[in-house]
Design an enzyme around this catalytic site. Structure first.
Site, PDB file in Angstrom:
ATOM      1  N   HIS A 173      -8.823   4.222  28.269  1.00  0.00           N
ATOM      2  CA  HIS A 173      -9.498   3.594  27.134  1.00  0.00           C
ATOM      3  C   HIS A 173      -9.086   4.256  25.812  1.00  0.00           C
ATOM      4  O   HIS A 173      -9.089   5.490  25.725  1.00  0.00           O
ATOM      5  CB  HIS A 173     -11.021   3.716  27.323  1.00  0.00           C
ATOM      6  CG  HIS A 173     -11.821   3.169  26.181  1.00  0.00           C
ATOM      7  ND1 HIS A 173     -12.907   3.835  25.638  1.00  0.00           N
ATOM      8  CD2 HIS A 173     -11.685   2.020  25.467  1.00  0.00           C
ATOM      9  CE1 HIS A 173     -13.414   3.106  24.649  1.00  0.00           C
ATOM     10  NE2 HIS A 173     -12.692   2.004  24.531  1.00  0.00           N
TER      11      HIS A 173
HETATM   12 CA    CA Z   1      -5.932   1.147  27.011  1.00  0.00          CA
END
Ligand code: CA
Ligand code: TV1
Ligand code: ZN
Length: 388
Positions: free
Chosen positions: A179
């Site tokens: 992320h």
């Molecule tokens: Ca990513």
């Protein structure tokens, strides 16, 4: 002669500095700056450098880095002594543990990859480049006051801040398997940057544990950044077909609603099949399709690297993506040139190994068609709140 022609009309700049590759995180650390040497060797052996403007990056100044980072953190980064990683005690600014060790030349390393991304962004601002590439950048976890997940300075945030001087709206897209939390957080409160990250999501056992579908920016009346964070949380084993469908659908809808005037694409290569830290079944072709799609939007485009822990596949992906940027991906020979340095490291001598060649046996795909549709529906709903 080798299929490389300098294309008319579209200018690509390539930002690098061989000094960056000389830095070492430590013997067993998965982040190997050497993967940049392997990538560059492959890019040059294809002759692609002849079709780009190459710039040797300078170090970013401390003042430039202060656009995002605190003075206190930068001072500590500059003066921290090389130490044996020890995770047991509290570390100032999260420096000196096993993920973010303090190594020889650490500050120079950070200033160099940051300088390359800042210069790349400036080339896009002044119109000298249409696409600018810095494969040594893309270090998306770094926070303003601390290091995180192999990232010390956030060159992406610094580059986007440069773009925002000229551009009203910047779209940030992150295809690293992790992320893109540092970039998301940095632009949490503005509606001038829309962040999109596709990643493996498991809050318990996959770093950094954030990035669920519902995380769309602090949703209060007075926060312009509300709804301007888009997250695509995925399970192990996603394949090219699903990944390309999601990327094109989600990014397409973001572009329709947000109308960006510039795009930054973080091309972390740990989303490829067979990555030492990754979990996906994405192939060089699928990863490259994301770059092709962004290029087709005809907006100033900054390409940065990121993760990537199986160096031969990192080199394949970033060489293929460089060829897409300059427009010769259909004409170059997929067979790795005989004179490529370290050719013996590639094992299979094609740019596009099959899943079987990469993995032996592919990972089971844990992403159901319903999961993919649910993601698209949620994001479409979120984007109702986003307007140019
Ligand atoms: Ca990513
Ligand atoms: C030294 C030696 C460090 C071997 C780190 C994998 C190592 C990892 C190592 C490792 C490793 C992580 C965590 C756990 C948080 C920690 C560049 C509570 C075999 C952009 C960063 C991943 C990814 C950090 C960076 C993660 C990027 N995974 N061996 N460390 N602690 N850290 O899980 O997004 O690609 O793994
Ligand atoms: Zn990563």
């Amino acid at each position: 002669e080798n299929g490389i022609v300098r294309p008319k009309g579209i200018n690509v700049s390539f930002h690098l500095n061989p000094e960056i590759e000389q830095h070492h995180f430590g013997h067993s650390h998965p982040m190997k700056p050497w993967r940049l040497t392997l990538s560059k060797g492959l890019i040059i052996s294809y002759g692609m450098h002849a079709a780009m403007d190459t710039y040797v990056a300078r170090q970013a100044t401390e003042e430039e880095m202060e656009d995002f980072h605190t003075t206190d953190y930068l001072d500590y980064l500059r003066t921290a002594e090389v130490a044996i990683p020890d995770d047991s005690e509290e570390k100032p600014h999260n420096l000196g543990g096993s993920d973010c060790p303090i190594f020889e030349g650490l500050f120079d390393y950070c200033a160099l990859y940051s300088g390359a991304s800042i210069d790349a962004a400036r080339k896009l601002c002044n119109g000298q480049s249409d696409i600018a590439i810095n494969w040594s950048g893309g270090l998306h976890h770094a926070k303003k006051n601390e290091a995180s997940g192999f990232c010390y300075a956030n060159d992406i945030v610094l580059a986007i801040l440069q773009l925002l001087r000229q551009h009203p709206r910047v779209l940030y897209i992150d295809i690293d398997v992790h992320h893109g939390d540092g970039v998301e957080e940095a632009f949490w409160s503005t509606d001038r940057v829309l962040t999109v990250s596709l990643h493996k999501y498991d809050p318990v056992c996959f770093f950094p544990g954030t990035g669920d579908l519902e995380r769309n920016g602090p949703q209060s009346e007075d926060n312009p950044g509300a709804h301007h964070a888009i997250n695509v949380p995925l399970n192990d084993g996603i394949d090219d077909d699903q990944y390309i469908y999601l990327f094109e659908t989600v990014v397409g809808r973001c572009v329709d609603k947000f109308r960006p005037t510039a795009i930054v694409l973080q091309c972390g290569a740990d989303s490829l099949a067979g990555d030492r830290l990754g979990r996906f079944n994405v192939q060089v072709q699928g990863h490259g399709a994301c770059v092709s799609y962004c290029k087709s939007l005809n907006l100033p485009l900054l390409l940065v690297g990121g993760g990537g822990y199986t160096p031969r596949n990192v080199a394949r992906a970033w060489a293929h993506e460089t060829s897409i940027a300059i427009g010769c991906s259909d004409t170059i020979d997929p067979e790795i040139p005989l004179h490529t340095p370290y050719r013996e490291h590639f094992r299979h001598t094609t740019l596009f190994p099959t899943l079987e060649q990469i993995l032996g046996e592919p990972k089971p795909n844990k992403n159901s068609p319903k999961k993919i549709q649910d993601i698209v529906e949620h994001i479409t709903e979120q984007l109702r709140f986003v307007n140019a």
